[in-house]
Design a protein around this motif. Structure first.
Motif, PDB file in Angstrom:
ATOM      1  N   ARG A  29       0.825  -1.206   0.000  1.00  0.00           N
ATOM      2  CA  ARG A  29       0.000   0.000   0.000  1.00  0.00           C
ATOM      3  C   ARG A  29       0.862   1.259   0.000  1.00  0.00           C
ATOM      4  O   ARG A  29       0.429   2.308  -0.450  1.00  0.00           O
ATOM      5  N   LEU A  50       3.131   1.711  -7.688  1.00  0.00           N
ATOM      6  CA  LEU A  50       1.987   0.903  -8.130  1.00  0.00           C
ATOM      7  C   LEU A  50       0.723   1.741  -8.336  1.00  0.00           C
ATOM      8  O   LEU A  50      -0.246   1.258  -8.919  1.00  0.00           O
ATOM      9  N   ASP A  51       0.714   2.975  -7.871  1.00  0.00           N
ATOM     10  CA  ASP A  51      -0.493   3.800  -7.907  1.00  0.00           C
ATOM     11  C   ASP A  51      -1.148   3.907  -9.287  1.00  0.00           C
ATOM     12  O   ASP A  51      -2.373   3.806  -9.393  1.00  0.00           O
ATOM     13  N   ARG A  86      -3.305   0.807  -9.834  1.00  0.00           N
ATOM     14  CA  ARG A  86      -4.312   0.438  -8.819  1.00  0.00           C
ATOM     15  C   ARG A  86      -5.725   0.812  -9.266  1.00  0.00           C
ATOM     16  O   ARG A  86      -5.926   1.802  -9.963  1.00  0.00           O
ATOM     17  N   PRO A  90      -7.545  -0.298  -3.640  1.00  0.00           N
ATOM     18  CA  PRO A  90      -6.108  -0.077  -3.822  1.00  0.00           C
ATOM     19  C   PRO A  90      -5.231  -1.324  -3.709  1.00  0.00           C
ATOM     20  O   PRO A  90      -4.064  -1.275  -4.074  1.00  0.00           O
ATOM     21  N   ASP A  91      -5.783  -2.444  -3.253  1.00  0.00           N
ATOM     22  CA  ASP A  91      -5.007  -3.683  -3.187  1.00  0.00           C
ATOM     23  C   ASP A  91      -5.125  -4.491  -4.476  1.00  0.00           C
ATOM     24  O   ASP A  91      -4.577  -5.583  -4.587  1.00  0.00           O
ATOM     25  N   VAL A 131      -4.622  -4.398  -8.716  1.00  0.00           N
ATOM     26  CA  VAL A 131      -3.979  -3.685  -9.814  1.00  0.00           C
ATOM     27  C   VAL A 131      -4.371  -4.323 -11.142  1.00  0.00           C
ATOM     28  O   VAL A 131      -4.781  -5.482 -11.189  1.00  0.00           O
ATOM     29  N   GLN A 137      -7.333  -8.238 -13.688  1.00  0.00           N
ATOM     30  CA  GLN A 137      -7.258  -7.676 -12.340  1.00  0.00           C
ATOM     31  C   GLN A 137      -6.558  -8.678 -11.429  1.00  0.00           C
ATOM     32  O   GLN A 137      -6.861  -9.877 -11.465  1.00  0.00           O
TER      33      GLN A 137
END
Length: 113
Positions: free
Chosen positions: A33, A38-39, A42, A47-48, A50, A64
């Motif tokens: 997190r 990784l943002d 996401r 947010p967990d 991607v 996903q």
């Protein structure tokens, strides 16, 4: 309009505790997190999770993936849907992938053989 008297924070303590418990995660998840790289991949609402591109030759399929663990050179996650064009991969499978920088920014990719 603001109320004439604000509620005490202690009145919300049980709700705060409930939210903290629901979002409590293990060390690996907390570390992921914090990875701002990784943002771009996401999901805004989760947010967990991607988006990972499964690449086979000149074709790519977006899937996903639920993040599980970050290692030195790759990231591990679980497929949340059945890939349409990736023979041998199925929903629920654990895959490893890596971050790639291109002209559009950063994306997650797994190269299939």
């Amino acid at each position: 309009m603001l109320p004439s008297e604000m509620p005490r924070l202690s009145e919300f303590q049980s709700k705060v505790a409930m939210v903290q418990k629901a979002y409590k995660a293990d060390e690996a998840t907390e570390a992921m997190r914090k990875l701002t790289s990784l943002d771009p991949a996401r999901l805004a609402t989760h947010p967990d999770i991607v988006t990972v591109y499964l690449v086979h030759g000149d074709e790519a399929e977006a899937v996903q993936v639920l993040l599980k663990e970050v290692r030195e050179v790759n990231i591990i996650g679980t497929l949340l849907s059945e890939p349409q064009n990736a023979a041998g991969l199925h929903k629920g499978d654990e895959i490893n992938f890596f971050l790639v920088r291109n002209e559009k920014g950063i994306m997650c990719m797994k190269v299939l053989e």
